[in-house]
Design a protein around this motif. Sequence first.
Motif, PDB file in Angstrom:
ATOM      1  N   SER A 217     -20.394 -31.042  11.742  1.00 18.16           N
ATOM      2  CA  SER A 217     -20.857 -30.495  13.020  1.00 18.16           C
ATOM      3  C   SER A 217     -19.887 -30.794  14.162  1.00 18.16           C
ATOM      4  CB  SER A 217     -22.238 -31.049  13.360  1.00 18.16           C
ATOM      5  OG  SER A 217     -22.201 -32.461  13.424  1.00 18.16           O
ATOM      6  N   ALA A 218     -18.982 -31.764  13.973  1.00 20.06           N
ATOM      7  CA  ALA A 218     -18.019 -32.127  15.020  1.00 20.06           C
ATOM      8  C   ALA A 218     -16.678 -31.419  14.845  1.00 20.06           C
ATOM      9  CB  ALA A 218     -17.797 -33.636  15.023  1.00 20.06           C
ATOM     10  N   ILE A 219     -16.541 -30.636  13.766  1.00 17.66           N
ATOM     11  CA  ILE A 219     -15.271 -29.962  13.479  1.00 17.66           C
ATOM     12  C   ILE A 219     -15.280 -28.574  14.100  1.00 17.66           C
ATOM     13  CG2 ILE A 219     -13.778 -29.057  11.646  1.00 17.66           C
ATOM     14  CD1 ILE A 219     -14.948 -31.265   9.809  1.00 17.66           C
ATOM     15  N   ASP A 220     -14.229 -28.249  14.832  1.00 19.02           N
ATOM     16  CA  ASP A 220     -14.061 -26.910  15.400  1.00 19.02           C
ATOM     17  C   ASP A 220     -13.717 -25.955  14.257  1.00 19.02           C
ATOM     18  OD1 ASP A 220     -12.258 -24.654  16.342  1.00 19.02           O
ATOM     19  OD2 ASP A 220     -12.969 -25.429  18.273  1.00 19.02           O
ATOM     20  N   ARG A 221     -14.610 -25.021  13.977  1.00 16.23           N
ATOM     21  CA  ARG A 221     -14.456 -24.120  12.831  1.00 16.23           C
ATOM     22  C   ARG A 221     -13.172 -23.292  12.920  1.00 16.23           C
ATOM     23  NH1 ARG A 221     -19.624 -20.824  11.125  1.00 16.23           N
ATOM     24  NH2 ARG A 221     -20.312 -22.980  10.988  1.00 16.23           N
ATOM     25  N   GLY A 222     -12.884 -22.745  14.082  1.00 13.52           N
ATOM     26  CA  GLY A 222     -11.678 -21.925  14.258  1.00 13.52           C
ATOM     27  C   GLY A 222     -10.410 -22.729  14.032  1.00 13.52           C
ATOM     28  N   ALA A 223     -10.355 -23.927  14.589  1.00 13.38           N
ATOM     29  CA  ALA A 223      -9.185 -24.786  14.413  1.00 13.38           C
ATOM     30  C   ALA A 223      -9.032 -25.198  12.957  1.00 13.38           C
ATOM     31  CB  ALA A 223      -9.304 -26.023  15.301  1.00 13.38           C
ATOM     32  N   ALA A 224     -10.153 -25.462  12.276  1.00 18.41           N
ATOM     33  CA  ALA A 224     -10.101 -25.858  10.867  1.00 18.41           C
ATOM     34  C   ALA A 224      -9.577 -24.708  10.002  1.00 18.41           C
ATOM     35  CB  ALA A 224     -11.482 -26.294  10.391  1.00 18.41           C
ATOM     36  N   GLU A 225      -9.996 -23.487  10.300  1.00 21.29           N
ATOM     37  CA  GLU A 225      -9.522 -22.327   9.537  1.00 21.29           C
ATOM     38  C   GLU A 225      -8.034 -22.081   9.772  1.00 21.29           C
ATOM     39  OE1 GLU A 225     -12.173 -19.087  10.446  1.00 21.29           O
ATOM     40  OE2 GLU A 225     -13.818 -20.008   9.316  1.00 21.29           O
ATOM     41  N   THR A 226      -7.580 -22.250  11.017  1.00 24.78           N
ATOM     42  CA  THR A 226      -6.162 -22.089  11.331  1.00 24.78           C
ATOM     43  C   THR A 226      -5.331 -23.146  10.611  1.00 24.78           C
ATOM     44  OG1 THR A 226      -6.698 -21.183  13.504  1.00 24.78           O
ATOM     45  CG2 THR A 226      -4.482 -22.081  13.224  1.00 24.78           C
ATOM     46  N   GLU A 227      -5.811 -24.385  10.622  1.00 24.86           N
ATOM     47  CA  GLU A 227      -5.135 -25.483   9.934  1.00 24.86           C
ATOM     48  C   GLU A 227      -5.050 -25.198   8.425  1.00 24.86           C
ATOM     49  OE1 GLU A 227      -6.240 -30.131   8.927  1.00 24.86           O
ATOM     50  OE2 GLU A 227      -7.015 -29.261  10.777  1.00 24.86           O
ATOM     51  N   PHE A 228      -6.128 -24.666   7.857  1.00 17.46           N
ATOM     52  CA  PHE A 228      -6.147 -24.330   6.435  1.00 17.46           C
ATOM     53  C   PHE A 228      -5.134 -23.227   6.116  1.00 17.46           C
ATOM     54  CE2 PHE A 228      -7.811 -21.711   2.931  1.00 17.46           C
ATOM     55  CZ  PHE A 228      -7.737 -22.647   1.905  1.00 17.46           C
ATOM     56  N   GLN A 229      -5.057 -22.212   6.960  1.00 17.76           N
ATOM     57  CA  GLN A 229      -4.104 -21.111   6.734  1.00 17.76           C
ATOM     58  C   GLN A 229      -2.660 -21.618   6.794  1.00 17.76           C
ATOM     59  OE1 GLN A 229      -4.877 -18.191   5.599  1.00 17.76           O
ATOM     60  NE2 GLN A 229      -7.049 -18.659   5.757  1.00 17.76           N
ATOM     61  N   LYS A 230      -2.361 -22.482   7.757  1.00 18.61           N
ATOM     62  CA  LYS A 230      -1.014 -23.058   7.871  1.00 18.61           C
ATOM     63  C   LYS A 230      -0.661 -23.874   6.627  1.00 18.61           C
ATOM     64  CE  LYS A 230      -0.359 -23.734  12.836  1.00 18.61           C
ATOM     65  NZ  LYS A 230      -0.241 -24.775  13.868  1.00 18.61           N
ATOM     66  N   ALA A 231      -1.614 -24.709   6.183  1.00 20.40           N
ATOM     67  CA  ALA A 231      -1.376 -25.555   5.015  1.00 20.40           C
ATOM     68  C   ALA A 231      -1.214 -24.703   3.753  1.00 20.40           C
ATOM     69  CB  ALA A 231      -2.521 -26.559   4.846  1.00 20.40           C
TER      70      ALA A 231
ATOM     71  N   ARG B 163      -8.764 -27.960   3.614  1.00 19.90           N
ATOM     72  CA  ARG B 163      -9.850 -27.260   2.908  1.00 19.90           C
ATOM     73  C   ARG B 163     -11.174 -28.015   3.095  1.00 19.90           C
ATOM     74  NH1 ARG B 163      -7.835 -27.086  -1.996  1.00 19.90           N
ATOM     75  NH2 ARG B 163      -7.033 -24.974  -1.761  1.00 19.90           N
ATOM     76  N   ALA B 164     -11.143 -29.342   2.970  1.00 20.88           N
ATOM     77  CA  ALA B 164     -12.360 -30.138   3.135  1.00 20.88           C
ATOM     78  C   ALA B 164     -12.917 -29.989   4.547  1.00 20.88           C
ATOM     79  CB  ALA B 164     -12.074 -31.609   2.828  1.00 20.88           C
ATOM     80  N   ARG B 165     -12.068 -30.046   5.549  1.00 20.53           N
ATOM     81  CA  ARG B 165     -12.516 -29.896   6.941  1.00 20.53           C
ATOM     82  C   ARG B 165     -13.119 -28.521   7.179  1.00 20.53           C
ATOM     83  NH1 ARG B 165      -9.493 -30.042  11.179  1.00 20.53           N
ATOM     84  NH2 ARG B 165     -10.983 -31.152  12.446  1.00 20.53           N
ATOM     85  N   MET B 166     -12.459 -27.470   6.630  1.00 18.34           N
ATOM     86  CA  MET B 166     -12.958 -26.113   6.811  1.00 18.34           C
ATOM     87  C   MET B 166     -14.328 -25.935   6.131  1.00 18.34           C
ATOM     88  SD  MET B 166     -11.202 -22.476   5.780  1.00 18.34           S
ATOM     89  CE  MET B 166     -11.473 -22.738   4.040  1.00 18.34           C
ATOM     90  N   GLN B 167     -14.447 -26.429   4.900  1.00 17.79           N
ATOM     91  CA  GLN B 167     -15.720 -26.316   4.185  1.00 17.79           C
ATOM     92  C   GLN B 167     -16.833 -27.087   4.897  1.00 17.79           C
ATOM     93  OE1 GLN B 167     -14.568 -27.689   0.291  1.00 17.79           O
ATOM     94  NE2 GLN B 167     -14.050 -25.627  -0.413  1.00 17.79           N
ATOM     95  N   ALA B 168     -16.529 -28.274   5.383  1.00 15.12           N
ATOM     96  CA  ALA B 168     -17.546 -29.064   6.080  1.00 15.12           C
ATOM     97  C   ALA B 168     -17.976 -28.377   7.371  1.00 15.12           C
ATOM     98  CB  ALA B 168     -17.007 -30.463   6.385  1.00 15.12           C
ATOM     99  N   SER B 169     -17.054 -27.740   8.064  1.00 15.36           N
ATOM    100  CA  SER B 169     -17.410 -27.074   9.310  1.00 15.36           C
ATOM    101  C   SER B 169     -18.320 -25.872   9.069  1.00 15.36           C
ATOM    102  CB  SER B 169     -16.156 -26.628  10.071  1.00 15.36           C
ATOM    103  OG  SER B 169     -15.564 -25.484   9.471  1.00 15.36           O
ATOM    104  N   LYS B 170     -18.193 -25.237   7.932  1.00  8.84           N
ATOM    105  CA  LYS B 170     -18.998 -24.043   7.615  1.00  8.84           C
ATOM    106  C   LYS B 170     -20.395 -24.380   7.099  1.00  8.84           C
ATOM    107  CE  LYS B 170     -15.252 -20.870   6.665  1.00  8.84           C
ATOM    108  NZ  LYS B 170     -14.617 -20.003   5.689  1.00  8.84           N
ATOM    109  N   THR B 171     -20.592 -25.598   6.602  1.00  7.57           N
ATOM    110  CA  THR B 171     -21.887 -25.924   6.004  1.00  7.57           C
ATOM    111  C   THR B 171     -22.702 -26.872   6.849  1.00  7.57           C
ATOM    112  OG1 THR B 171     -20.831 -27.674   4.695  1.00  7.57           O
ATOM    113  CG2 THR B 171     -21.102 -25.535   3.630  1.00  7.57           C
ATOM    114  N   SER B 172     -22.343 -27.016   8.102  1.00  4.99           N
ATOM    115  CA  SER B 172     -23.121 -27.882   9.015  1.00  4.99           C
ATOM    116  C   SER B 172     -23.683 -27.051  10.146  1.00  4.99           C
ATOM    117  CB  SER B 172     -22.224 -28.992   9.559  1.00  4.99           C
ATOM    118  OG  SER B 172     -21.887 -29.898   8.558  1.00  4.99           O
ATOM    119  N   ASP B 173     -24.690 -26.271   9.822  1.00  3.67           N
ATOM    120  CA  ASP B 173     -25.341 -25.432  10.848  1.00  3.67           C
ATOM    121  C   ASP B 173     -26.760 -25.864  11.078  1.00  3.67           C
ATOM    122  OD1 ASP B 173     -23.158 -23.738  11.335  1.00  3.67           O
ATOM    123  OD2 ASP B 173     -23.621 -22.556   9.558  1.00  3.67           O
TER     124      ASP B 173
END
Length: 136
Positions: A85-99, A126-136
Amino acid sequence: MSLTLRVLAPDKNVFDGSADEVILPSTTGQLGVLPGHISLLTAIDVGVLRVRADGGWNSIALMGGFAEVDSNEVTVLVNNAELGSAIDRGAAETEFQKASSAVANMEGQPASPEKVKAQQLLNEARARMQASKTSD
């Protein structure tokens, strides 16, 4: 009956509360823990810990460590962790795409410390992106 879950990183207490169910990303696969689980100690991989409490699911991105289950208490000691819930979803997705791009650019190259580091960064992203998507 419920579980007591503690997720501890070197610099912070990430989570300390009760849970009905915990799913851990162990190095041998996903490990579900319910009240009354047998005692165990396991290595934790980079991945997402899922917590069911009060009828809902929350996620925590974990960056590797260990977990101990004993007497309805789950203690997770990790290198780093972040509440989904504390992870910025957009930033996590951008970070995942770069990696992902960095790892793709190294494909076909011989093994090197840079290649291992790039894969580790991809796993963490990937872990940060997945966690950001499943904390709603």
